[in-house]
Design a protein around this motif. Sequence first.
Motif, PDB file in Angstrom:
ATOM      1  N   GLU A   1       3.589   0.179   2.619  1.00  0.00           N
ATOM      2  CA  GLU A   1       3.475  -0.713   3.782  1.00  0.00           C
ATOM      3  C   GLU A   1       3.207  -2.098   3.230  1.00  0.00           C
ATOM      4  OE1 GLU A   1       0.467   0.250   6.724  1.00  0.00           O
ATOM      5  OE2 GLU A   1       0.819  -1.624   7.811  1.00  0.00           O
TER       6      GLU A   1
ATOM      7  N   GLU B   1      -3.122   7.413   8.671  1.00  0.00           N
ATOM      8  CA  GLU B   1      -3.563   6.164   8.026  1.00  0.00           C
ATOM      9  C   GLU B   1      -5.039   6.274   7.659  1.00  0.00           C
ATOM     10  OE1 GLU B   1      -1.998   2.216   9.624  1.00  0.00           O
ATOM     11  OE2 GLU B   1      -2.416   3.400  11.413  1.00  0.00           O
TER      12      GLU B   1
ATOM     13  N   GLU C   1      -9.251   8.326   3.224  1.00  0.00           N
ATOM     14  CA  GLU C   1     -10.136   7.807   2.173  1.00  0.00           C
ATOM     15  C   GLU C   1     -10.691   8.914   1.279  1.00  0.00           C
ATOM     16  OE1 GLU C   1     -13.104   5.363   4.012  1.00  0.00           O
ATOM     17  OE2 GLU C   1     -11.661   3.771   4.420  1.00  0.00           O
TER      18      GLU C   1
ATOM     19  N   TYR D   1      -6.963   4.489   1.210  1.00  0.00           N
ATOM     20  CA  TYR D   1      -7.569   4.085  -0.059  1.00  0.00           C
ATOM     21  C   TYR D   1      -7.561   5.218  -1.085  1.00  0.00           C
ATOM     22  CZ  TYR D   1      -9.281  -0.112   2.351  1.00  0.00           C
ATOM     23  OH  TYR D   1      -9.353  -1.279   3.033  1.00  0.00           O
TER      24      TYR D   1
ATOM     25  N   GLN E   1      -6.261   5.080  11.873  1.00  0.00           N
ATOM     26  CA  GLN E   1      -7.323   5.403  10.901  1.00  0.00           C
ATOM     27  C   GLN E   1      -8.663   5.688  11.571  1.00  0.00           C
ATOM     28  OE1 GLN E   1      -8.741   1.789   8.599  1.00  0.00           O
ATOM     29  NE2 GLN E   1      -6.576   1.258   8.871  1.00  0.00           N
TER      30      GLN E   1
ATOM     31  N   LEU F   1       0.222  -8.435   4.532  1.00  0.00           N
ATOM     32  CA  LEU F   1       0.166  -9.859   4.216  1.00  0.00           C
ATOM     33  C   LEU F   1      -1.200 -10.250   3.651  1.00  0.00           C
ATOM     34  CD1 LEU F   1       2.052 -12.304   4.569  1.00  0.00           C
ATOM     35  CD2 LEU F   1       1.115 -12.568   6.875  1.00  0.00           C
ATOM     36  N   ARG F   2      -1.152 -11.082   2.651  1.00  0.00           N
ATOM     37  CA  ARG F   2      -2.400 -11.610   2.082  1.00  0.00           C
ATOM     38  C   ARG F   2      -2.287 -13.123   1.983  1.00  0.00           C
ATOM     39  NH1 ARG F   2      -3.705  -7.552   3.510  1.00  0.00           N
ATOM     40  NH2 ARG F   2      -4.531  -5.721   2.445  1.00  0.00           N
TER      41      ARG F   2
ATOM     42  N   GLN G   1       0.858  -1.188   0.000  1.00  0.00           N
ATOM     43  CA  GLN G   1       0.000   0.000   0.000  1.00  0.00           C
ATOM     44  C   GLN G   1       0.896   1.240   0.000  1.00  0.00           C
ATOM     45  OE1 GLN G   1      -2.582   0.751   3.396  1.00  0.00           O
ATOM     46  NE2 GLN G   1      -4.079   1.734   2.031  1.00  0.00           N
TER      47      GLN G   1
ATOM     48  N   ASP H   1       2.749   2.504  15.095  1.00  0.00           N
ATOM     49  CA  ASP H   1       1.490   2.242  14.387  1.00  0.00           C
ATOM     50  C   ASP H   1       0.282   2.496  15.297  1.00  0.00           C
ATOM     51  OD1 ASP H   1       0.063   1.497  12.212  1.00  0.00           O
ATOM     52  OD2 ASP H   1       0.497  -0.655  12.350  1.00  0.00           O
ATOM     53  N   ASP H   2      -0.850   2.803  14.679  1.00  0.00           N
ATOM     54  CA  ASP H   2      -2.129   2.948  15.415  1.00  0.00           C
ATOM     55  C   ASP H   2      -2.009   3.934  16.575  1.00  0.00           C
ATOM     56  OD1 ASP H   2      -2.793   0.898  13.703  1.00  0.00           O
ATOM     57  OD2 ASP H   2      -2.626  -0.665  15.240  1.00  0.00           O
TER      58      ASP H   2
HETATM   59  N1  LIG Z   1       2.098  -8.545  12.087  1.00  0.00           N
HETATM   60  C1  LIG Z   1       1.631  -8.313  10.909  1.00  0.00           C
HETATM   61  N2  LIG Z   1       0.424  -7.780  10.801  1.00  0.00           N
HETATM   62  C2  LIG Z   1      -0.047  -7.570   9.578  1.00  0.00           C
HETATM   63  C3  LIG Z   1       0.676  -7.874   8.444  1.00  0.00           C
HETATM   64  N3  LIG Z   1      -0.071  -7.580   7.376  1.00  0.00           N
HETATM   65  C4  LIG Z   1      -1.197  -7.070   7.826  1.00  0.00           C
HETATM   66  N4  LIG Z   1      -1.183  -7.043   9.155  1.00  0.00           N
HETATM   67  C5  LIG Z   1      -2.178  -6.530  10.044  1.00  0.00           C
HETATM   68  O1  LIG Z   1      -3.368  -7.096   9.783  1.00  0.00           O
HETATM   69  C6  LIG Z   1      -4.392  -6.142  10.061  1.00  0.00           C
HETATM   70  C7  LIG Z   1      -5.296  -6.038   8.885  1.00  0.00           C
HETATM   71  O2  LIG Z   1      -4.511  -5.658   7.799  1.00  0.00           O
HETATM   72  P1  LIG Z   1      -5.182  -5.316   6.425  1.00  0.00           P
HETATM   73  O3  LIG Z   1      -6.420  -6.027   6.247  1.00  0.00           O
HETATM   74  O4  LIG Z   1      -4.101  -5.444   5.425  1.00  0.00           O
HETATM   75  O5  LIG Z   1      -5.550  -3.847   6.638  1.00  0.00           O
HETATM   76  C8  LIG Z   1      -4.609  -2.822   6.439  1.00  0.00           C
HETATM   77  C9  LIG Z   1      -5.003  -1.958   5.340  1.00  0.00           C
HETATM   78  O6  LIG Z   1      -5.531  -2.641   4.251  1.00  0.00           O
HETATM   79  C10 LIG Z   1      -6.054  -1.111   5.979  1.00  0.00           C
HETATM   80  N5  LIG Z   1      -6.246   0.168   5.289  1.00  0.00           N
HETATM   81  C11 LIG Z   1      -5.340   0.934   4.653  1.00  0.00           C
HETATM   82  N6  LIG Z   1      -5.915   2.061   4.186  1.00  0.00           N
HETATM   83  C12 LIG Z   1      -7.219   2.013   4.524  1.00  0.00           C
HETATM   84  C13 LIG Z   1      -8.319   2.865   4.354  1.00  0.00           C
HETATM   85  O7  LIG Z   1      -8.221   3.951   3.724  1.00  0.00           O
HETATM   86  N7  LIG Z   1      -9.514   2.517   4.818  1.00  0.00           N
HETATM   87  C14 LIG Z   1      -9.642   1.302   5.517  1.00  0.00           C
HETATM   88  N8  LIG Z   1     -10.830   0.980   5.963  1.00  0.00           N
HETATM   89  N9  LIG Z   1      -8.601   0.473   5.685  1.00  0.00           N
HETATM   90  C15 LIG Z   1      -7.422   0.814   5.238  1.00  0.00           C
HETATM   91  O8  LIG Z   1      -5.519  -0.844   7.245  1.00  0.00           O
HETATM   92  C16 LIG Z   1      -4.674  -1.936   7.641  1.00  0.00           C
HETATM   93  C17 LIG Z   1      -3.308  -1.403   7.961  1.00  0.00           C
HETATM   94  O9  LIG Z   1      -3.294  -1.197   9.278  1.00  0.00           O
HETATM   95  P2  LIG Z   1      -1.966  -0.939  10.051  1.00  0.00           P
HETATM   96  O10 LIG Z   1      -1.116  -2.142   9.998  1.00  0.00           O
HETATM   97  O11 LIG Z   1      -2.411  -0.665  11.421  1.00  0.00           O
HETATM   98  O12 LIG Z   1      -1.301   0.173   9.384  1.00  0.00           O
HETATM   99  C18 LIG Z   1      -3.714  -4.843  10.364  1.00  0.00           C
HETATM  100  O13 LIG Z   1      -3.700  -4.639  11.727  1.00  0.00           O
HETATM  101  C19 LIG Z   1      -2.350  -5.047   9.866  1.00  0.00           C
HETATM  102  O14 LIG Z   1      -1.389  -4.359  10.649  1.00  0.00           O
HETATM  103  C20 LIG Z   1       1.943  -8.454   8.590  1.00  0.00           C
HETATM  104  O15 LIG Z   1       2.673  -8.741   7.643  1.00  0.00           O
HETATM  105  N10 LIG Z   1       2.390  -8.627   9.839  1.00  0.00           N
END
Ligand SMILES: Nc1nc2c(ncn2[C@@H]2O[C@H](COP(=O)(O)O[C@H]3[C@@H](O)[C@H](n4cnc5c(=O)[nH]c(N)nc54)O[C@@H]3COP(=O)(O)O)[C@@H](O)[C@H]2O)c(=O)[nH]1
Length: 784
Positions: free
Chosen positions: A550, A729, A732, A751, A696, A553-554, A538, A672-673
């Motif tokens: 960032e 974070e 949108e 997003y 976020q 993981l998928r 992302q 983070d967060d």
């Molecule tokens: N230890 C690890 N944790 C991981 C890893 N990969 C992901 N994660 C953690 O899983 C949680 C869910 O992650 P994900 O579904 O990937 O969600 C991330 C983004 O997709 C989401 N995001 C980003 N932008 C937006 C947005 O505009 N709107 C919205 N609703 N969601 C958005 O946020 C998540 C990223 O969060 P963060 O990590 O806190 O920055 C999540 O907690 C991941 O951290 C991994 O490899 N290791």
Amino acid sequence: MANSPRARFGHRYFKDWGASLERLWPGLLPGLLVALAGGALGYWLNSGAVVALSLMLAVLVVLLWRQHLQVRDSEAALQASEQRFLRLFDQAAVGINLTDTRTGRFERVNQRFCDIVGYPMQELLQLDFARISHPDELAQDLAQMRRLHAGEISEFRMEKRYFHKSGREIWVDLSVSALWEQGATPDYHVAVVQDITQRKQMEQALRESESRLRMVLQRLPVGVCLLEADGRLSYRNEEFVRISGYTEQEVPTLAAWWEHAYPDLAQRAHYQELWQQLAHVAATSDGIIAGAEYLIHCKDGRQRPVEVTGVPLEERMLVSMLDLSERRAAAEEIHNLAFYDLLTQLPNRRLLRDRLQQALVTASRHGALGALLLLDIDDFKTINETKGHEKGDALLRQVAQRLREVVRADDTLARLGGDEFAVLLEDLGDTASEAAACSGEVGEKILAALRKPFDLDGEMHHSSISMGITVFSGQDAAETVNELLKRADLAMYQAKAAGRDTLCFYEPAMQASVTARAALEADMRSALADGQFVLYYQPQWERERIVGAEALLRWLHPRDGFVSPAQFIPLAEQSGLIVPLGTWVLQQACAQLVRWAQEPALAQLTLAVNVSPRQFRQTDFVAQVLAALASHGTDPRRLKLELTEGLLLEDTEATIAKMGELKRYGVGFALDDFGTGYSSLAYLKRLPFDQLKIDQSFVRDVLTDPNDAAIARTIVALGASLGLSVMAEGVESEAQRAFLERHQCHSWQGYLLGRPMPVQDFEHTVRAQVQAQQGPERGADFSI
Ligand SMILES: Nc1nc2c(ncn2[C@@H]2O[C@H](COP(=O)(O)O[C@H]3[C@@H](O)[C@H](n4cnc5c(=O)[nH]c(N)nc54)O[C@@H]3COP(=O)(O)O)[C@@H](O)[C@H]2O)c(=O)[nH]1
């Protein structure tokens, strides 16, 4: 020899014979002459008177002659007797010595005496008795001898020691008699000597063995006393006195023992009966009174359990008494340790299981339902870690106390470990709804009691619990102890998930969700091995350009398709699978950075990697990161590790050390967060972060919720004051981005600026942006 005692013995008898002759002869000779003269004269005178007189004289002469003969015979007998005496003296089986009372010298000794003392006769006759006597008895011997000499006694007897010629000691039995020759004081004494060395040695050995036996008895770890036939307690060892406290003066007899050991008459009668019954059984078998337990009243006022046994010893009985109090206390302690929790003194898991098993049996027998309540203190870990273990312990003790106050005495209250408690309620009615209503009521009371503040060393602390309840009837075979614990546990987690400080009843649906989780965990393990995980990227923006990504993981499940990390990451964290998974992500990220480094358009990108708390806490975490960087030749300055606030609460020093070490290599850190956890300026200042990420949840409502807007602005200001960049974070919308920009937040992720995407898409986006920015000048375009 003329002067020897033997010569003097013989001389005395001859002298006596001569004396009697001397006494008789003057009468005998004139008698004879008178008889002869009278006879002749009578014959001549023919006188009868003369004849008669002569006859009388003749009779007298005859008598005198007979007396002479008798004297001669007795002299001979005396001589023979002396001979016998001398033979007896020499051949006697006992030692005999004749000693000069004044000088102490041996005047005559027999062979046996020589044998006893080991000296040749001639040598012995040169010695005095003191010379060969042991000094220990000599004074007594001499004192007796003086009394003998003074005529106070005519004989004495004693046991004494001589020194054998070889030097060894010889014990003898000595009988000494005075021997008078003339005058009032005895000149000689005769000693009859018997060798009693062997007897003395045996006596000594016996004494030694007795004293050894006494010593052993005295030191026995068992109380011992000797009960005589007349009821006296003739002996007792130290342990007997130690246990009971009663000395010989206080308790001299068995009767006194009963009185002291059992002041209570009913108790005395009970134990006397027990003793008599066992004595009766003993009398019909081997005489040994079998060991039995008695509770005695001791001198110090305490009651002690003892085991008493009686062993007959001829007329007496050896009674042994074993103190059971220590054994009892140890057994009690073992029992306590095994079944009770040390901190709260509540029954532990083992005892709860036992009671639960019994409760199931009782419920099935009587048709009365029961319930198991499992409760867990919310956020106890944080309390323990932030306030210290002592306060954590104090809280647990107070929780236990409040639970005691709420539940009934016959309910089982247990601490299962950590911050987990259980309550077992029985007899809650005969229908499930009745049991649920009752247990729910108790559960609510517990929740209310534990909501009240706790005083932790003067500091008021508010706490809450989450509770799971499961009702049981004991009728269903599936209701095992393990199953009930599992059900209550599931319900408790449901209560936690429902926001804590609440209770949930177990429902079968919960089980289904647990089963699904178990399946997911199993799948995840094979997914890692089978390469079903991929990284999505992302974009992270700074003003109008993408500066990095960032890595997210998928999981592309072959059957279920895409599985959300929100679903599997928490499970991976719980199961520990996050550690290999995190390592895999790090490896992928490092490899990706190296590939980007080779392409100018991508070479400046940073890559943020999420690090889970469990992964970070691995002792070799730093080594793992460095190894991943080194194995690919990655520039550490391109790697950014995203940590969450929760991690920082635990073992801050170790966290600082790990971050500091990686920081020295150039690795960056983002928090983070930010804003959702226990944000503390104190740790923020100490930890080497480069960036704060506004969570976020604040960004989402930044335009509509003044609080969130204020929080976002504060975080930006905080970052500026600490010299940290701030990234928002979940951006949108353009309006959100514009708001953040207006408030000096120029780094964004969301997003609006790009969803997490496969690496090719991300690279394509960045290349396009770089190309566009290298082209003719144009305004910022955040769409991708
Ligand atoms: N230890 C690890 N944790 C991981 C890893 N990969 C992901 N994660 C953690 O899983 C949680 C869910 O992650 P994900 O579904 O990937 O969600 C991330 C983004 O997709 C989401 N995001 C980003 N932008 C937006 C947005 O505009 N709107 C919205 N609703 N969601 C958005 O946020 C998540 C990223 O969060 P963060 O990590 O806190 O920055 C999540 O907690 C991941 O951290 C991994 O490899 N290791």
